[in-house]
Design an enzyme around this catalytic site. Sequence first.
Site, PDB file in Angstrom:
ATOM      1  N   ARG B  52      -3.080  20.331  -1.237  1.00 28.27           N
ATOM      2  CA  ARG B  52      -3.617  20.084   0.096  1.00 28.27           C
ATOM      3  C   ARG B  52      -3.070  21.123   1.065  1.00 28.27           C
ATOM      4  O   ARG B  52      -1.950  21.584   0.920  1.00 28.27           O
ATOM      5  CB  ARG B  52      -3.154  18.721   0.615  1.00 28.27           C
ATOM      6  CG  ARG B  52      -3.450  17.604  -0.324  1.00 28.27           C
ATOM      7  CD  ARG B  52      -2.769  16.335   0.183  1.00 28.27           C
ATOM      8  NE  ARG B  52      -2.771  15.336  -0.885  1.00 28.27           N
ATOM      9  CZ  ARG B  52      -2.195  14.146  -0.788  1.00 28.27           C
ATOM     10  NH1 ARG B  52      -1.560  13.807   0.324  1.00 28.27           N
ATOM     11  NH2 ARG B  52      -2.248  13.305  -1.787  1.00 28.27           N
ATOM     12  N   ASP B  54      -2.561  21.263   5.345  1.00 22.58           N
ATOM     13  CA  ASP B  54      -2.633  20.396   6.526  1.00 22.58           C
ATOM     14  C   ASP B  54      -3.669  20.883   7.537  1.00 22.58           C
ATOM     15  O   ASP B  54      -4.133  22.022   7.459  1.00 22.58           O
ATOM     16  CB  ASP B  54      -1.284  20.402   7.268  1.00 22.58           C
ATOM     17  CG  ASP B  54      -0.176  19.801   6.444  1.00 22.58           C
ATOM     18  OD1 ASP B  54      -0.454  18.979   5.557  1.00 22.58           O
ATOM     19  OD2 ASP B  54       0.998  20.157   6.714  1.00 22.58           O
ATOM     20  N   ARG B 201       6.616  24.470   6.038  1.00 18.42           N
ATOM     21  CA  ARG B 201       6.787  24.438   7.491  1.00 18.42           C
ATOM     22  C   ARG B 201       8.193  23.970   7.892  1.00 18.42           C
ATOM     23  O   ARG B 201       8.758  24.452   8.874  1.00 18.42           O
ATOM     24  CB  ARG B 201       5.713  23.560   8.127  1.00 18.42           C
ATOM     25  CG  ARG B 201       4.324  24.220   8.046  1.00 18.42           C
ATOM     26  CD  ARG B 201       3.199  23.261   8.372  1.00 18.42           C
ATOM     27  NE  ARG B 201       3.366  22.668   9.674  1.00 18.42           N
ATOM     28  CZ  ARG B 201       2.642  21.627  10.121  1.00 18.42           C
ATOM     29  NH1 ARG B 201       1.709  21.082   9.333  1.00 18.42           N
ATOM     30  NH2 ARG B 201       2.853  21.146  11.318  1.00 18.42           N
TER      31      ARG B 201
END
Lengths: 255, 255
Positions: B52, B54, B201
Site C-alpha cells: 500500500r 498512503d 515516513r
Amino acid sequence: MKNNIRITLEYDGSRYDGWQKQGNTDNTIQGKLENVLFRMSGEEIEVHGSGRTDAGVHARGQVANFHINAEICPDGEAAREYLNRYLPDDIRVLSAKIVPERFHSRLSAISKTYGYYVETGDKKNVFERKYVYGCGKKLDVKAMRQAAEFLIGEHDFKSFCANRRMKKSTVRRIDEIRIVEHGTKLEFLYTGNGFLYNMVRILTGTLLEVGSGTRRPEKMKEIIAAKNRDMAGRTAPPEGLFLLHVGYEGERETV
Amino acid sequence: MKNNIRITLEYDGSRYDGWQKQGNTDNTIQGKLENVLFRMSGEEIEVHGSGRTDAGVHARGQVANFHINAEICPDGEAAREYLNRYLPDDIRVLSAKIVPERFHSRLSAISKTYGYYVETGDKKNVFERKYVYGCGKKLDVKAMRQAAEFLIGEHDFKSFCANRRMKKSTVRRIDEIRIVEHGTKLEFLYTGNGFLYNMVRILTGTLLEVGSGTRRPEKMKEIIAAKNRDMAGRTAPPEGLFLLHVGYEGERETV
C-alpha cells in the site's frame, strides 16, 4: 504616504483562469494577490503585472507592483511575508522591494523571457503532466532552429497574434530563440521586447510543425509576411509555457 | 483461460486516498485500476499491489498484478494500452507483461526502494509543493548518516510502525540508506526487504530530528530497542515520499 512595492513571484497556473482579474470571479493570480493586499491594508489595491499569462500558464519570474500605505507596509520584506502567509501554496512571492514611484511593472519592462517545454518521447511522466507538453514524436531540431532564425529581429507578428482585432501595433522584436535538448525533452527559450496575445504558444506550435516535417523552415518568411493568423501553426497548449524573466533598464539579465 | 498480467506503474498520489480500495469510495489507485479492468473485461478483477501507499504518497515504480480473461487481454501490451487510455492522467502504466501463474506482486517481492525528498532551503518551489517536503532548515547530513547506520540490518522496527496493534512480525531488514545532497535538496533512499505501515515516513522524521540537532545519532539504538512508537520521531509528511522500485527474484536492481 504610499510605498510602491515591486514583487517577483512564481506560480503554478494549472488551476487558475490566468493572471488577469475577470469580473466577479477571483480565480486569477491578480485576484488572489489583491485579496491578500485588501486583507493587509483594508484598501482596494490594484496589482499591475508585467503582462498577462493565460489559464494554465506558469511563471517562475513574473513581476508586479502596487502602491500601499507606507505605515502598513514599511518595506518589501513586510509585503513578502504577509503575502506568502496568506496566498495559496501555488503562488509564492520570491522577493519584494520598494521601488521609485515611477516604476510600473508593465510599462517599465524592456524584455521578457519565456520557456516552453516539450516531451518528444512516447512516455510523458505523470509528475510533469501539468508542466510539459507531451507531443509524443521525434522532432527535427535542426529544421526548427533554421525556422527560428527567420523570427529573430523586429517584425510585424500579426500572424502570431490570437487577437485578430488587435488595434495597437503588432510589431515586436525577438532577440533570441534557443532550442535546448535535454534527453527527449526540448526547451524553447524566447527573449524579446514583448509578446502578443498567445504569441509564444503560436510560435511554438508553428515551430513544432516544422520539427515534425509538415512545414519547411523557409515557410516562416511567408507566414510573417502574410500578417494573417490562419497562416501560422496551431496554438501549443498552455501547460508547457513558463514566464521566466522580465527585464528592466539597468538590470543584468539573469536567465 | 486467464493471463496473469504484471504491471509497473507510476502515479501522482496527491489527490488520492492512497493505494488500497476503501469500502464504497473508489478514490484510490487500486480502485481506479479495477474500474478500468471491469470496463475492459466485464468482470470484477482484483488488482494485487506490491504494497500500500498512503494518501498523498507517489510511485515511480509500483508493481501490481491481476488475472484476466486471455481472449480479452492476450498480452501485456493490450493491458497497458487499454489502461492508459482510460486511467486518469495522474496514473500511468509504464510496462505490462504476462507472468507465470504463481507470480504475486506482494508475496513474490524480495525488496523495495523508497525515496524521500526534503528541501532544506527557505524557499520551497511552488512546482515541487506536492513532491518535496519543505523542512525549511539546514540539516547536519553527517549526523543523519551516522544515525542511519544503526538502522541497517535486521531489526524489530516496532518503534517505527504506525500500527500499534500490529499482530504480525515487525522484524524487517534494511539493506541500505543513502542520503544524497542535491544543492539545498536532500534525497533519502531506503532499500530493504519490506517496510511497515508508515515506517519510511517515521524513519525519515526521526532522521530529520537528528539532522536538526534535537537527537543524537546514537539515540537510534535505544529507539529500536524500546519497541515503542512513542520513542521515535514524528511521521514525515506524505508528499515527499515515492515508491521507486520493487525487486523480484532473479531481476537486476535498477534503482
